[in-house]
Design a protein around this motif. Structure first.
Motif, PDB file in Angstrom:
ATOM      1  N   ARG A  10       0.896  -1.194   0.277  1.00 53.95           N
ATOM      2  CA  ARG A  10      -0.066  -0.173  -0.121  1.00 53.95           C
ATOM      3  C   ARG A  10       0.774   1.252   0.164  1.00 53.95           C
ATOM      4  O   ARG A  10       1.642   1.332   1.105  1.00 53.95           O
ATOM      5  CB  ARG A  10      -0.761   0.043   1.217  1.00 53.95           C
ATOM      6  N   ASN A  11       0.738   2.166  -0.949  1.00 51.93           N
ATOM      7  CA  ASN A  11       1.524   3.300  -1.016  1.00 51.93           C
ATOM      8  C   ASN A  11       0.746   4.528  -0.598  1.00 51.93           C
ATOM      9  O   ASN A  11      -0.195   4.799  -1.558  1.00 51.93           O
ATOM     10  CB  ASN A  11       2.389   3.615  -2.362  1.00 51.93           C
ATOM     11  N   VAL A  12       0.806   5.003   0.374  1.00 48.87           N
ATOM     12  CA  VAL A  12       0.105   6.092   1.117  1.00 48.87           C
ATOM     13  C   VAL A  12       0.589   7.392   1.268  1.00 48.87           C
ATOM     14  O   VAL A  12       1.652   7.243   2.221  1.00 48.87           O
ATOM     15  CB  VAL A  12      -0.590   5.430   2.295  1.00 48.87           C
ATOM     16  N   ALA A  13       0.130   8.455   0.714  1.00 53.80           N
ATOM     17  CA  ALA A  13       0.877   9.792   0.837  1.00 53.80           C
ATOM     18  C   ALA A  13       0.183  10.151   1.952  1.00 53.80           C
ATOM     19  O   ALA A  13      -1.236  10.359   1.846  1.00 53.80           O
ATOM     20  CB  ALA A  13       0.770  10.637  -0.333  1.00 53.80           C
ATOM     21  N   VAL A  14       0.886  10.792   3.306  1.00 52.01           N
ATOM     22  CA  VAL A  14      -0.013  11.164   4.277  1.00 52.01           C
ATOM     23  C   VAL A  14       0.416  13.084   3.906  1.00 52.01           C
ATOM     24  O   VAL A  14       1.155  13.513   4.129  1.00 52.01           O
ATOM     25  CB  VAL A  14       0.605  10.908   5.454  1.00 52.01           C
ATOM     26  N   VAL A  15      -0.801  13.449   3.908  1.00 54.94           N
ATOM     27  CA  VAL A  15      -1.149  15.075   3.332  1.00 54.94           C
ATOM     28  C   VAL A  15      -1.837  15.803   4.109  1.00 54.94           C
ATOM     29  O   VAL A  15      -2.829  15.332   4.828  1.00 54.94           O
ATOM     30  CB  VAL A  15      -1.177  14.924   2.004  1.00 54.94           C
ATOM     31  N   ALA A  16      -1.766  17.165   4.438  1.00 52.06           N
ATOM     32  CA  ALA A  16      -2.480  17.956   5.124  1.00 52.06           C
ATOM     33  C   ALA A  16      -1.707  19.193   5.414  1.00 52.06           C
ATOM     34  O   ALA A  16      -0.553  19.416   5.085  1.00 52.06           O
ATOM     35  CB  ALA A  16      -2.945  17.467   6.388  1.00 52.06           C
ATOM     36  N   HIS A  17      -2.738  20.160   5.693  1.00 52.92           N
ATOM     37  CA  HIS A  17      -1.989  21.454   6.253  1.00 52.92           C
ATOM     38  C   HIS A  17      -1.067  21.268   7.269  1.00 52.92           C
ATOM     39  O   HIS A  17      -1.046  20.430   7.887  1.00 52.92           O
ATOM     40  CB  HIS A  17      -3.199  22.347   6.807  1.00 52.92           C
ATOM     41  N   ALA A  85       3.185  25.464   2.756  1.00 56.64           N
ATOM     42  CA  ALA A  85       2.846  25.807   1.317  1.00 56.64           C
ATOM     43  C   ALA A  85       4.198  25.874   0.502  1.00 56.64           C
ATOM     44  O   ALA A  85       4.042  25.329  -0.521  1.00 56.64           O
ATOM     45  CB  ALA A  85       2.228  27.069   1.371  1.00 56.64           C
ATOM     46  N   ASP A  86       5.051  26.300   1.124  1.00 56.34           N
ATOM     47  CA  ASP A  86       6.599  26.520   0.397  1.00 56.34           C
ATOM     48  C   ASP A  86       6.972  25.166  -0.218  1.00 56.34           C
ATOM     49  O   ASP A  86       7.593  25.247  -1.337  1.00 56.34           O
ATOM     50  CB  ASP A  86       7.545  27.088   1.128  1.00 56.34           C
ATOM     51  N   PHE A  87       6.392  24.063   0.469  1.00 58.78           N
ATOM     52  CA  PHE A  87       7.203  22.779  -0.094  1.00 58.78           C
ATOM     53  C   PHE A  87       6.062  21.887  -0.690  1.00 58.78           C
ATOM     54  O   PHE A  87       6.152  20.680  -0.923  1.00 58.78           O
ATOM     55  CB  PHE A  87       7.708  22.116   1.232  1.00 58.78           C
ATOM     56  N   ILE A  88       5.300  22.495  -1.329  1.00 58.98           N
ATOM     57  CA  ILE A  88       4.196  21.594  -1.836  1.00 58.98           C
ATOM     58  C   ILE A  88       4.686  20.854  -3.290  1.00 58.98           C
ATOM     59  O   ILE A  88       4.130  19.844  -3.501  1.00 58.98           O
ATOM     60  CB  ILE A  88       3.135  22.772  -2.734  1.00 58.98           C
ATOM     61  N   GLY A  89       5.877  21.465  -3.660  1.00 56.35           N
ATOM     62  CA  GLY A  89       6.727  20.366  -4.820  1.00 56.35           C
ATOM     63  C   GLY A  89       6.947  19.078  -4.207  1.00 56.35           C
ATOM     64  O   GLY A  89       6.729  18.163  -4.960  1.00 56.35           O
ATOM     65  N   ASP A  90       7.285  18.823  -3.044  1.00 61.40           N
ATOM     66  CA  ASP A  90       7.528  17.693  -2.322  1.00 61.40           C
ATOM     67  C   ASP A  90       6.082  16.890  -2.098  1.00 61.40           C
ATOM     68  O   ASP A  90       6.241  15.615  -2.297  1.00 61.40           O
ATOM     69  CB  ASP A  90       8.242  17.592  -1.135  1.00 61.40           C
ATOM     70  N   VAL A  91       5.099  17.480  -2.030  1.00 60.35           N
ATOM     71  CA  VAL A  91       3.698  16.784  -1.777  1.00 60.35           C
ATOM     72  C   VAL A  91       3.350  16.242  -3.214  1.00 60.35           C
ATOM     73  O   VAL A  91       2.894  15.103  -3.163  1.00 60.35           O
ATOM     74  CB  VAL A  91       2.711  17.704  -1.334  1.00 60.35           C
ATOM     75  N   LYS A  92       3.643  17.185  -4.292  1.00 60.54           N
ATOM     76  CA  LYS A  92       3.357  16.547  -5.646  1.00 60.54           C
ATOM     77  C   LYS A  92       4.026  15.398  -5.919  1.00 60.54           C
ATOM     78  O   LYS A  92       3.524  14.509  -6.484  1.00 60.54           O
ATOM     79  CB  LYS A  92       3.464  17.878  -6.488  1.00 60.54           C
ATOM     80  N   GLY A  93       5.300  15.427  -5.516  1.00 61.01           N
ATOM     81  CA  GLY A  93       5.995  14.230  -5.909  1.00 61.01           C
ATOM     82  C   GLY A  93       5.464  12.955  -5.146  1.00 61.01           C
ATOM     83  O   GLY A  93       5.434  12.016  -5.752  1.00 61.01           O
ATOM     84  N   ALA A  94       5.081  13.152  -3.852  1.00 57.46           N
ATOM     85  CA  ALA A  94       4.676  11.828  -3.144  1.00 57.46           C
ATOM     86  C   ALA A  94       3.376  11.480  -3.777  1.00 57.46           C
ATOM     87  O   ALA A  94       3.107  10.178  -4.112  1.00 57.46           O
ATOM     88  CB  ALA A  94       4.626  12.345  -1.629  1.00 57.46           C
ATOM     89  N   LEU A  95       2.602  12.353  -4.282  1.00 58.81           N
ATOM     90  CA  LEU A  95       1.014  12.028  -4.806  1.00 58.81           C
ATOM     91  C   LEU A  95       1.598  11.304  -5.929  1.00 58.81           C
ATOM     92  O   LEU A  95       0.698  10.666  -6.442  1.00 58.81           O
ATOM     93  CB  LEU A  95       0.497  13.317  -4.958  1.00 58.81           C
ATOM     94  N   ARG A  96       2.344  11.736  -6.899  1.00 62.65           N
ATOM     95  CA  ARG A  96       2.505  11.013  -8.136  1.00 62.65           C
ATOM     96  C   ARG A  96       2.695   9.429  -7.943  1.00 62.65           C
ATOM     97  O   ARG A  96       2.659   8.681  -8.903  1.00 62.65           O
ATOM     98  CB  ARG A  96       3.859  11.918  -9.046  1.00 62.65           C
TER      99      ARG A  96
END
Ligand SMILES: Nc1nc2c(ncn2[C@@H]2O[C@H](COP(=O)(O)OP(=O)(O)OP(=O)(O)O)[C@@H](O)[C@H]2O)c(=O)[nH]1
Ligand SMILES: [Mg+2]
Length: 672
Positions: A10-17, A85-96
């Motif tokens: 299971r690949n789970v990106a843990v995301v949030a504010h 918010a400044d690190f949203i790039g890393d979030v997008k990488g994980a979500l990919r």
């Protein structure tokens, strides 16, 4: 770590504010699986995922960390992402590379801005999602208020699979709606089954019915059965839910407290039972995507990959199709935070790290030369906040260059360039916190002290009227003299420099005319007002004289530059500034603020373009007013806005401002 087949992953990106409790939750789950024997705390800098010095320092997540947990014969690859918010790039990488986005929402703070931003992104990409309502133990925690906000702010229909028993200080357990069982958490957070509390019976009935309805809606056959009033079996409901979740139609909701270790094991049970396994075929040729690169000071370059098809082994003939480069496999690592173990093989769908690849970086596709493919890359945000940097001590230029090349390697959202115009080194990132971290890293990791300043505005100078002037260079000192003499008409043009000549009877001999043009071009690099390059200038050489012995190319160059100085001074010189075409995208309610802010920034509104509940405002704004816009916009919209800008042209600087710029330039010149 042992290998798991694709269906047991299971690949789970843990995301949030920021601050919702993602890192704490992952840490607690790791503890529950027995991997660590103490729950680390974000405040103490002792968690498994926040191990980078800058994370310990700031007590926030900055880099996505890979934290696998083994639970019920399944490997859950948690990707603990940053909330700031400044690190949203890393979030997008994980979500990919994740198969589910697990949203952590604080039961006290509710749905916050960055959660909305990420939710929209996940929705647009049709990625399965689940919700964990965290901090149920804290004062004012309200599970049902969060459900309302999920509806209102995220426009989603949440499907609770659990209800809390008690809230805030009374939070003591959960009810599993599907199994119809209640659990109370013991001292160590272990769920112990208890009879269902009577007072919850009504809400259990209501929410369970909702859940069954959602499950039925995910499948035509089930829906028929449901609508005909037939009762669905437990298995049918389970399969319906799994299908709905996989197709991103159902967002199941769980709850608990990360720091009190309440609900974490139940969450893992549900992740294993209900969230989708990777859709990756082991029998296809090998392909993988790099979703993160680290320049580790000890290990060297680490490329985090997800295998999208086939499997990776030590003997795979690795080929980077994005860069068209063969790569040699060194070590293959399974990592957990900063710890790693070697593996010989990575199955389809799994996440791992390749060490010391030569040319490979984030967003690259790896495959074999025999079966080249290109996987969809990561959509990184465009950085919009720029500062000028300079080493504090003069000799540190090389150190700065080396450090920055390492930092740029691991940060695809950061750019650095030397401005041809102002000669400054410009660093562009997502915001002040982002760049602050870069500067700190340069100091701590690479030993370079950096001075940060607002970039210089690349002004230009021009003339407003036509003049005819003489330039004469004459020197008679001892032996060989120097003589050059020109008459030039200067006039305004609308851009490029234009040079023409109208010489009669060889007043200026042909072979010296190119020298006149060259002399003007050189002189134009520094205008007479504040030393900025001159634009919009036309020059016509129409007369002059020469000396058969003393004239030279050099002498005519000097004569031309003298004419230029005199001419520019007389032709009503003026200062120009770069104007940017800016496009801001904001929720409609902020449109008024955006427009009045632009008015205060000497901007001209070009138009508004509403689409859905967002509006795009287009405007022309001087670059000088835009250097801090990334920060201003964040403040004005609590992070809900985004913008892009491009160069549009030059316009005259208003008189009063021009005087200030000229005065500053004069002072700087006097200092030298
Ligand atoms: N009372 C209580 N506090 C919690 C809980 N979960 C997290 N916290 C606290 O909330 C703060 C933020 O927790 P983090 O785990 O760093 O949150 P995060 O979502 O990883 O934050 P970023 O990485 O910055 O986005 C810390 O002080 C935690 O101790 C919880 O369930 N209950
Ligand atoms: Mg965190």
């Amino acid at each position: 770590m042992k290998n798991y087949s694709t269906d047991r992953l299971r690949n789970v990106a843990v995301v949030a504010h920021g601050g919702a409790g993602k890192t704490s939750l992952v840490e607690t789950m790791l503890y529950d699986t027995g991997e660590i024997n103490r729950i680390g705390r974000v405040e103490d800098g002792t968690t498994t995922s926040d191990y980078h010095p800058e994370e310990v320092d700031k007590q926030i997540t900055i880099h996505t960390s890979l934290v696998p947990c083994e639970w019920n014969q399944t490997k859950i690859n948690f990707l603990d992402t940053p909330g700031y918010a400044d690190f949203i790039g890393d979030v997008k990488g994980a979500l990919r590379v994740a198969d589910t986005a697990l949203f952590v929402i604080s039961a006290v703070d509710g749905v916050e801005v960055q959660t909305e931003v990420i939710w929209d992104y996940v929705q647009n990409n049709n990625l399965p999602r689940a919700i964990f309502v965290n901090k149920m133990d804290r004062e004012n925690a309200d599970f049902y208020e969060v459900m309302n906000q999920v509806k209102d702010k995220l426009g989603a229909n949440p499907a609770p699979m659990q209800l809390p028993i008690g809230m805030a200080l009374d939070f003591s357990g959960i009810v599993d709606l599907l199994e119809q069982k209640a659990y109370k958490f013991d001292e160590e957070g272990k769920p112990q089954e208890i009879p269902i509390p009577d007072e919850l019976n009504d809400s259990i009935g209501e929410y369970r019915e909702q859940l069954i309805e959602a499950a039925a809606e995910s499948d035509d056959e089930l829906l028929m059965k449901y609508l005909e009033g037939e009762e669905l079996t437990q298995d049918e409901i389970r399969e319906g839910l799994k299908k709905g979740i996989k197709e991103a139609k159902i967002a199941p909701v769980f709850c608990g407290s990360a720091t009190k270790n309440m609900g974490a094991t139940n969450l893992m049970d549900n992740i294993v039972n209900y969230l989708p396994a990777p859709d990756a075929d082991e029998n296809e040729p090998f392909s993988a995507l790099v979703f993160k690169t680290l320049a580790d000071p000890y290990v060297g370059r680490m490329n985090f990959i997800r295998v999208f098809s086939g499997k990776l082994t030590n003997s795979t003939n690795l080929y980077n199709n994005t860069k068209d480069k063969n790569e040699k496999i060194g070590q293959i690592l399974y990592v957990r935070g900063k710890n790693s173990t070697q593996t010989q093989e990575v199955p389809a769908g799994d996440l791992a790290v390749l060490v010391k690849l030569q040319a490979t970086g984030t967003s690259d596709t790896l495959c074999t030369k025999e079966n080249p493919v290109t996987l969809k890359g990561i959509e990184f945000p465009l950085p919009t906040y720029t500062v000028a940097i300079q080493p504090k001590s003069k000799g540190d230029e090389d150190k700065l260059g080396n450090g920055m090349s390492k930092i740029l390697e691991e940060d695809p959202v950061l750019t650095m360039e030397k401005s041809a115009e102002t000669k400054e080194t410009l660093l562009t990132g997502m915001g002040d916190v982002h760049l602050d971290i870069v500067v700190n890293k340069l100091k701590k990791r690479y030993g370079v002290d950096i001075e940060v300043s607002t970039p210089k505005v690349p002004y230009r100078e021009t003339i407003r009227t036509e003049v005819k002037v003489e330039g004469k260079h004459k020197k008679q000192s001892g032996g060989h003299g120097q003589f050059g003499h020109v008459w030039i008409r200067f006039y305004p043009t609308d851009g490029e420099f234009v040079f023409t000549e109208k010489i009669f009877g060889g007043a200026v001999p042909k072979n010296y005319i190119p020298a006149v043009e060259k002399g003007l071009q050189d002189a134009m690099q520094e205008g007479v007002l504040a030393g900025y390059p001159v634009t919009g200038l036309g020059a016509e050489l129409y007369d002059g004289s020469y000396h058969p012995v003393d004239s030279s190319e050099m002498a005519f160059k000097v004569a031309a530059s003298l004419a230029f100085k005199k001419g520019m001074e007389q032709a009503k010189p003026t200062l120009l500034e770069p104007i940017m075409e800016v496009e801001v995208k904001v929720p409609e309610s902020f449109m008024g603020d955006i427009i009045s802010d632009f008015n205060g920034k000497r901007g001209k509104i070009l138009g508004m373009d509403p689409a859905g509940n967002e509006t795009t405002v287009k405007a022309l704004v001087p670059l000088a007013e835009m250097y801090t816009y990334a920060i201003d916009l964040k403040a004005m919209t609590q992070g809900r806005g985004s913008f892009t800008m491009k160069f549009n042209g030059y316009e005259e600087v208003p008189e009063r401002l021009a005087q200030e710029v000229i005065k500053k330039a004069q002072e700087a010149k006097d200092e030298k």
